[in-house]
Scaffold this active site. Structure first.
Site, PDB file in Angstrom:
ATOM      1  N   GLU A 112       0.962  -1.128  -0.150  1.00 18.92           N
ATOM      2  CA  GLU A 112       0.196   0.190   0.161  1.00 18.92           C
ATOM      3  C   GLU A 112       0.778   1.118   0.019  1.00 18.92           C
ATOM      4  O   GLU A 112       0.716   2.152   0.702  1.00 18.92           O
ATOM      5  CB  GLU A 112      -1.102  -0.013   1.167  1.00 18.92           C
ATOM      6  CG  GLU A 112      -2.235  -1.020   0.957  1.00 18.92           C
ATOM      7  CD  GLU A 112      -3.229  -0.735   1.875  1.00 18.92           C
ATOM      8  OE1 GLU A 112      -3.400   0.272   2.736  1.00 18.92           O
ATOM      9  OE2 GLU A 112      -4.107  -1.570   2.193  1.00 18.92           O
ATOM     10  N   GLY A 113       1.884   1.240  -0.804  1.00 25.52           N
ATOM     11  CA  GLY A 113       2.653   2.337  -0.888  1.00 25.52           C
ATOM     12  C   GLY A 113       4.017   2.301  -0.131  1.00 25.52           C
ATOM     13  O   GLY A 113       4.053   2.345   0.962  1.00 25.52           O
TER      14      GLY A 113
END
Length: 827
Positions: free
Chosen positions: A503-504
């Site tokens: 997620e990043g």
């Protein structure tokens, strides 16, 4: 002399105008009064007065809002901005526009409204949510054996999967009308947190269907038909979802995915001329992918025949594809660092799907990136931060107890100053992490989608989680590094890089997203300036740019005045809430917020568009913003809890540590600004007395350690949510029992030491000393029994697992239990 006094008074009045952010009209009025006083009482030559009045008149005409200012100043500035501003891609624009600005906007303002923050209701679970956490979540934890899951089964056992489905774990975010639980973001966070403390595999398996994926995308963007069909099935576990975004050639650059679809007509379920999409894709790292029945797929859509509109490149699009669809291939499993949750690749070539498989139908083609960014703005705030905090809480509970139970040199290891340093970091980090988790989840439940804040908590709560588990492993030493059923830390230690990666990836989150997005979304004027340059209506563009540019200029002047004053006064005198302990922290945060706002503008001015490429500079600005947010959360937690005195060591340690990090980030930022004259001058504005914020002192660290090394209400609040088995045969259950037993016999052990020192008893081992002390009446029978129980539990806690020499690979079964040292000694 009169003239000098009037000029000094005028300068002071102008500083007040800047500090309190007066309008241009207010400035003009103050200057006019000052010039009037000079004219009447200043004894200045008339030509000089005429020059002053003429300059003032010209300045007032140009700098006050008016059509004249727009024509003479704003029009050429707007043209210049349009030439020099870096190009922003469509995906970047959609990412910047995603979510909402929340408390990050106040921190960017230089004047945080603490009353607004403290007025927010304290986040709390509903009665039903609490019953779920105390009931089904506890039951699920009790049925999980993490060693069996990760070492033997490499999966959750079938009965656990069924329990998860039957009790609605996959439908926590799905509203009741579709058969879901309809829980709050805080409840979602609490469930993930508790599961993390028992089994990372279970936590990931539950968090993914409730995070960015088919359910959330359907809720926000699905058609009624899609919602009515899929959401009840997802809620009951009849469908297992995954979301396929990452490609081998596009990880962090998700906007550049090579996976594509072509709008066309084809045969579908016997119908020969169905409008649809022919897809080709290859995805990897897809959690739940190997067992998914429903794949959420991101791809770039092309329409060469212009069936849908005038654009050939329609843009990133999202579709829901049943895994049984002809041409869909589910690959073999990945093995993410022994956490062994289901994860793997999938792919397809020339797979035809009907247009109604697009989430939201044909109306939503090309909207995929916007949809993802809006969902991620909130979703990133919950699961991974909860995972990081769960690990930290488990470490705080177990490391404090282990530090008291484990002895060396006849004293608990937690009393050694070197070990105290690590345990204090564990306690302080856990406090500020949990405060940020709860405050952010509360914001989401109030309707916010705080995109910048979500990046802050994702990055910092997973990174601090890594620091906490490293410190815990150091304290546990051999106990931590020997794998086996009794090791309650190792799998968490192995899992930390996973949360940091997804997620990043954290490196890019810190260096590109937190400030890169925050500087535009959180800043009160930058986005307005950018929007004005993109406006096609010339009159509106000029009017909007004029207001934004001169508002921005006044903002910079104000922050310069505020930072200079707050630096010289060290923030004293600033109106702030809180008791005598917290008020000073609020004042210093206001001061650092003003300095941050000033440095953000100076950095953007000096570096311009290159700041986007100067990632380390952006990262340091992001670090300052992040620590301001985390410290705000810690203070909010303290206030929400009623300012308990017993909690002060944790508050003070965590906030002082945050200030120390802010100090370091400012210094690194100033030392690396390209213009030495500016970087030499600025420290005297921000830190006129030199570096002020020091790390927490040893005495404070010792008070934090004392909180963690014995049962008390503050320790219980700090570690609330950790699954603690009542069974003393469980490793964490045994450790908690040992902590209480060891504390109870410390006075008895003092008697033994005194008797041994006096020569009344002697021996090498504790049980020998206890037997002699009992025989000679030094201790009672009850005390001897308590010593024996404490000794048994202490040894149980200290011992680590052992295995056959071939680690059980052969078929040889030992007919007898191996002889232990303890058994030999007692013969």
């Amino acid at each position: 002399m009169n003239a000098l006094l009037i000029v000094l008074a005028l300068l002071a009045a102008l500083w007040v105008c800047a500090y309190h952010r007066y309008t241009a009209l207010g400035w003009s009025a103050v200057i006019a009064v000052g010039l009037g006083a000079l004219t009447a009482e200043g004894d200045l030559p008339r030509p000089a007065l005429v020059v002053f009045w003429v300059v003032f008149a010209i300045g007032a005409a140009l700098l006050n809002p008016s059509p004249l200012r727009r024509v003479i100043l704003s029009a050429p500035l707007l043209a210049l901005f349009r030439r020099i501003l870096p190009q922003v891609s469509q995906t970047e624009q959609e990412a910047l526009a995603a979510g909402t600005v929340w408390w990050d906007g106040d921190l960017f303002s230089g004047r945080p409204d603490w009353a607004k923050l403290l007025a927010l209701p304290k986040p709390a679970l509903s009665a039903e949510e609490k019953a779920f956490v105390d009931g089904p979540v506890e039951e699920l934890c009790a049925m999980l054996d993490d060693w069996q899951i990760t070492h033997e089964l490499h999966d959750l056992p079938p009965h656990a999967w069924q329990f998860i489905k039957d009790h609605g774990f996959f439908g926590m975010i799905i509203p009741r009308q579709y058969g879901g639980l309809g829980f709050s973001a805080l409840a979602h966070s609490e469930v993930v947190l508790k599961l993390t403390t028992r089994s990372g595999t279970a936590a990931v398996s539950v968090m993914v269907p409730n995070s960015l994926g088919p359910a959330e995308l359907l809720l926000h963007y699905g058609t009624d038909a899609q919602k009515n069909y899929y959401l009840p099935r997802l809620a009951r576990g009849l469908e297992i979802p995954c979301f396929a975004l990452t490609s081998p050639e596009a990880g962090s650059d998700a906007g550049g995915i090579p996976d594509f679809g072509i709008v066309c007509r084809g045969e579908w379920e016997g119908k020969p001329d169905v409008l649809g999409i022919r897809l080709t894709w290859e995805k990897r790292y897809i959690t739940l992918g190997p067992i998914a029945t429903l794949i959420g797929l991101a791809f770039r859509l092309y329409d060469p025949d212009h069936v849908l509109g005038n654009h050939e490149d329609v843009g990133i699009t999202l579709a829901l594809i049943p895994s049984r669809t002809p041409g869909v291939h589910i690959g073999r499993r990945h093995l993410p660092l022994n956490v062994v949750f289901m994860n793997g690749p999938n792919w397809g070539k020339d797979v035809f799907i009907p247009m109604d498989y697009v989430i939201g139908g044909a109306a939503n083609v090309g909207q995929g990136w916007k949809m993802l960014m809006n969902c991620l703005a909130a979703g990133r705030s919950i699961s991974l931060p909860a995972n990081g905090v769960g690990i930290a809480k488990l470490c705080a509970l177990t490391t404090g107890a282990y530090g008291r139970v484990r002895t060396q040199f006849k004293m608990p290891v937690g009393r050694f100053e070197g070990v105290e340093e690590a345990i204090a970091r564990i306690g302080g980090n856990t406090y500020i992490m949990d405060a940020a988790r709860v405050m952010t989840a509360g914001a989401v439940d109030l309707g916010e989608k705080p995109s910048v804040v979500s990046a802050i908590v994702k990055y910092h709560l997973t990174e601090r989680g890594r620091q906490v588990i490293n410190d815990a492993m150091d304290v546990h030493a051999g106990k931590g590094v020997c794998l086996g059923p009794n090791n309650y830390l190792a799998r968490s230690y192995q899992s930390v890089p996973i949360a940091i990666t997804v997620e990043g990836a954290n490196i890019l989150t810190r260096s590109m997203i937190i400030f890169g997005q925050g500087a535009i979304r959180g800043h009160p004027w930058v986005l307005k300036e950018i929007d004005a340059t993109l406006e096609t209506d010339r009159g509106k563009a000029l009017k909007d740019f004029d207001a934004a540019f001169f508002g921005h200029a006044a903002f910079v002047v104000s922050n310069l005045a505020r930072t200079l004053w707050l630096g010289f006064t060290r923030g004293h005198g600033v109106s702030a809430p809180g008791d005598r302990h917290a008020r000073r922290y609020f004042q210093q945060l206001t001061r650092m917020s003003s300095a941050f706002a000033l440095m953000a503008d100076i950095s953007m001015l000096l570096l311009g568009g290159s700041l986007k490429r100067r990632e380390r500079m952006s990262a340091r600005l992001g670090d300052i913003l992040s620590q301001l947010y985390l410290a705000s959360a810690a203070l909010k937690r303290y206030e929400d809890n009623g300012e308990p005195a017993q909690e002060l060591p944790l508050l003070q340690w965590s906030v002082r540590d945050a200030f120390c990090r802010i100090d370091a980030a400012f210094i690194e930022l100033l030392e690396n600004l390209p213009f030495r004259a500016v970087s030499t001058f600025l420290p005297y504005i921000i830190f006129p007395y030199g570096r002020e914020f020091k790390p927490p002192r040893d005495a404070l660290s010792r008070r934090v350690v004392n909180v963690l090394m014995e049962p008390n209400p503050v320790r219980e609040r700090l570690t609330a949510g950790v699954y603690v088995p009542r069974n003393e045969n469980e490793p964490v259950g045994a450790l908690e029992a040992a902590l209480r037993a060891v504390i109870a016999v410390e006075p008895v052990e003092a008697k033994l030491r005194a008797a041994a020192k006096a020569g009344a008893i002697s021996g090498r081992f504790a049980d020998e000393l206890a037997a002699q002390a009992l025989a000679k009446g030094v201790i009672s029978k009850a005390e001897a029994e308590a010593l024996e129980r404490a000794g048994t539990l202490r040894r149980k806690v200290i011992m680590v697992d052992d295995f056959p020499q071939d680690l059980g690979k052969s078929e040889i079964v030992q007919s007898t239990q191996p002889v232990t040292f303890e058994a030999l000694r007692k013969k």
